[in-house]
Design a protein around this motif. Structure first.
Motif, PDB file in Angstrom:
ATOM      1  N   ILE A  70      14.523  29.356 -17.809  1.00  0.00           N
ATOM      2  CA  ILE A  70      13.673  28.630 -16.868  1.00  0.00           C
ATOM      3  C   ILE A  70      13.739  27.136 -17.199  1.00  0.00           C
ATOM      4  N   PRO A  71      14.213  26.328 -16.257  1.00  0.00           N
ATOM      5  CA  PRO A  71      14.380  24.893 -16.563  1.00  0.00           C
ATOM      6  C   PRO A  71      13.037  24.172 -16.704  1.00  0.00           C
ATOM      7  N   PRO A  72      13.011  23.103 -17.507  1.00  0.00           N
ATOM      8  CA  PRO A  72      11.756  22.368 -17.711  1.00  0.00           C
ATOM      9  C   PRO A  72      11.141  21.855 -16.405  1.00  0.00           C
ATOM     10  N   SER A  73      11.990  21.567 -15.438  1.00  0.00           N
ATOM     11  CA  SER A  73      11.446  21.101 -14.151  1.00  0.00           C
ATOM     12  C   SER A  73      10.538  22.156 -13.521  1.00  0.00           C
ATOM     13  N   GLU A  74      10.732  23.446 -13.890  1.00  0.00           N
ATOM     14  CA  GLU A  74       9.900  24.525 -13.356  1.00  0.00           C
ATOM     15  C   GLU A  74       8.586  24.678 -14.128  1.00  0.00           C
ATOM     16  N   PHE A  75       8.623  24.454 -15.445  1.00  0.00           N
ATOM     17  CA  PHE A  75       7.410  24.800 -16.204  1.00  0.00           C
ATOM     18  C   PHE A  75       6.624  23.634 -16.809  1.00  0.00           C
ATOM     19  N   ILE A  76       7.222  22.463 -16.936  1.00  0.00           N
ATOM     20  CA  ILE A  76       6.445  21.333 -17.476  1.00  0.00           C
ATOM     21  C   ILE A  76       5.275  21.027 -16.534  1.00  0.00           C
ATOM     22  N   GLY A  77       5.549  21.046 -15.238  1.00  0.00           N
ATOM     23  CA  GLY A  77       4.493  20.800 -14.249  1.00  0.00           C
ATOM     24  C   GLY A  77       3.369  21.824 -14.357  1.00  0.00           C
ATOM     25  N   ILE A  78       3.729  23.086 -14.525  1.00  0.00           N
ATOM     26  CA  ILE A  78       2.734  24.151 -14.679  1.00  0.00           C
ATOM     27  C   ILE A  78       1.919  23.922 -15.952  1.00  0.00           C
ATOM     28  N   ALA A  79       2.624  23.586 -17.019  1.00  0.00           N
ATOM     29  CA  ALA A  79       1.941  23.343 -18.296  1.00  0.00           C
ATOM     30  C   ALA A  79       0.977  22.160 -18.194  1.00  0.00           C
ATOM     31  N   GLU A  80       1.365  21.159 -17.431  1.00  0.00           N
ATOM     32  CA  GLU A  80       0.486  19.992 -17.251  1.00  0.00           C
ATOM     33  C   GLU A  80      -0.758  20.383 -16.458  1.00  0.00           C
ATOM     34  N   LYS A  81      -0.542  21.192 -15.427  1.00  0.00           N
ATOM     35  CA  LYS A  81      -1.643  21.591 -14.552  1.00  0.00           C
ATOM     36  C   LYS A  81      -2.654  22.474 -15.292  1.00  0.00           C
ATOM     37  N   THR A  82      -2.160  23.371 -16.113  1.00  0.00           N
ATOM     38  CA  THR A  82      -3.055  24.311 -16.801  1.00  0.00           C
ATOM     39  C   THR A  82      -3.615  23.756 -18.113  1.00  0.00           C
TER      40      THR A  82
END
Ligand code: C2E
Ligand code: CA
Ligand code: CA
Ligand code: CA
Length: 280
Positions: A70-82
């Motif tokens: 899973i590329p960082p573009s997919e999960f960094i945003g999620i991690a920031e939001k949560t």
């Protein structure tokens, strides 16, 4: 035609629902990714004008059993939001410092070692204290001076003075700052002037179009000239061809990063790359 239209809408909604579902699942899985050792670091080489290795950028990777890579573009945003970015970001800094320590012990000497930060991390109550503790734990007087934290232009629209104060405290223990993706976000020259940074990274999107658009060549020349006035080191990201490298170099760019030289490497592979490309 009407029925078809309605089908179209249903299909669209299903796709959207799937997407939302996927994101929720990633969000749930991300909580366990750290414990399950699914988060890895890669190191992308940075070269000088003589094509010698001078540094690297640390890039995070997530490998999951179900979804694969899973590329960082997919999960960094999620991690920031949560809010999970706090834990994840801390983990990345610690793992990165461990590598820097290991390299020092092996005699692998770089001029700089860059780690990406999310602006959210600055607002965590004990960000400063946690970084200081990790610096104490892993880094020597010498290696801490190699660390650069990359921040994006969004940092300039948040509580700028609070952020500048934290940056200055980190600078006192030897850490430098770089403005990442420069030119893509909202920023003004006057706010850039106030930021305590020592490096500018020219965004890949400008570098990509060097061969195509006069306007992008002009943009790069202008950024490089401005960086010189502000006394900032310049790094170009996304360098994919000889032509791009030569153009950037002719305009005074000092450091180059991109697939033309190397993709981001696993630690061991980076160590081999170092032996073949280090400064003589
Ligand atoms: P970025 O900071 O702009 O990182 C550069 C991205 O460009 C990396 O993608 C890198 O693999 C890719 N890249 C490097 N050279 C080339 C090239 O020549 N051509 C092309 N097309 N791409 C190239 P990656 O690793 O997928 O990271 C994407 C973004 O995710 C990063 O963009 C950064 O914003 C974020 N990110 C990655 N690691 C971290 C991290 O540890 N913490 C935080 N907060 N964000 C991270
Ligand atoms: Ca970066
Ligand atoms: Ca960047
Ligand atoms: Ca970029």
């Amino acid at each position: 035609a009407k029925a078809q239209g309605r089908d179209g809408i249903i299909v669209f909604n299903e796709a959207l629902a799937k997407r939302v579902e996927y994101h929720l699942e990633l969000e749930r899985k991300l909580y366990f990714a750290l414990e399950h050792n699914e988060i890895d670091l890669r190191y992308q080489p940075q070269m000088n004008q003589d094509r010698q290795l001078v540094g690297c950028e640390v890039l995070v990777r997530w490998k999951n059993d179900k979804f694969g890579f899973i590329p960082p573009s997919e999960f960094i945003g999620i991690a920031e939001k949560t809010g999970l970015i706090i834990e994840l970001g801390q983990y990345i800094i610690e793992e990165a410092f461990k590598t820097l320590k290991r390299w020092e012990e092996q005699g692998i000497v770089l001029e700089q070692f860059s780690v990406n930060l999310s602006v959210r991390q600055f607002f965590h109550v004990d960000f400063l204290g946690q970084v200081e503790a990790l610096v104490e734990k892993y880094l020597t007087e010498d290696t801490r001076k190699k660390v650069i934290f990359e921040v994006t232009e969004t940092i300039m629209i948040e509580d700028m003075y609070k952020i500048i104060a934290i940056m200055n405290k980190l600078r006192r223990i030897g850490i430098a700052f770089s403005m990442d993706d420069f030119g893509t976000g909202y920023s003004s020259l006057s706010s850039l002037r106030q930021m305590p940074i020592e490096e500018l990274k020219i965004d890949r999107s400008f570098v990509n179009h060097i061969n195509k658009y006069e306007s992008d060549r002009l943009m790069i020349s202008t950024i490089l000239a401005m960086a010189k006035i502000f006394n900032l080191t310049t790094v170009a990201e996304g360098v994919e061809s000889e032509e791009q490298f030569k153009f950037l170099k002719s305009k005074g760019c000092e450091v180059f990063q991109g697939f033309y030289f190397s993709k981001a490497l696993e630690q061991k592979a980076f160590e081999t790359f170092y032996l073949n490309n280090r400064e003589q």
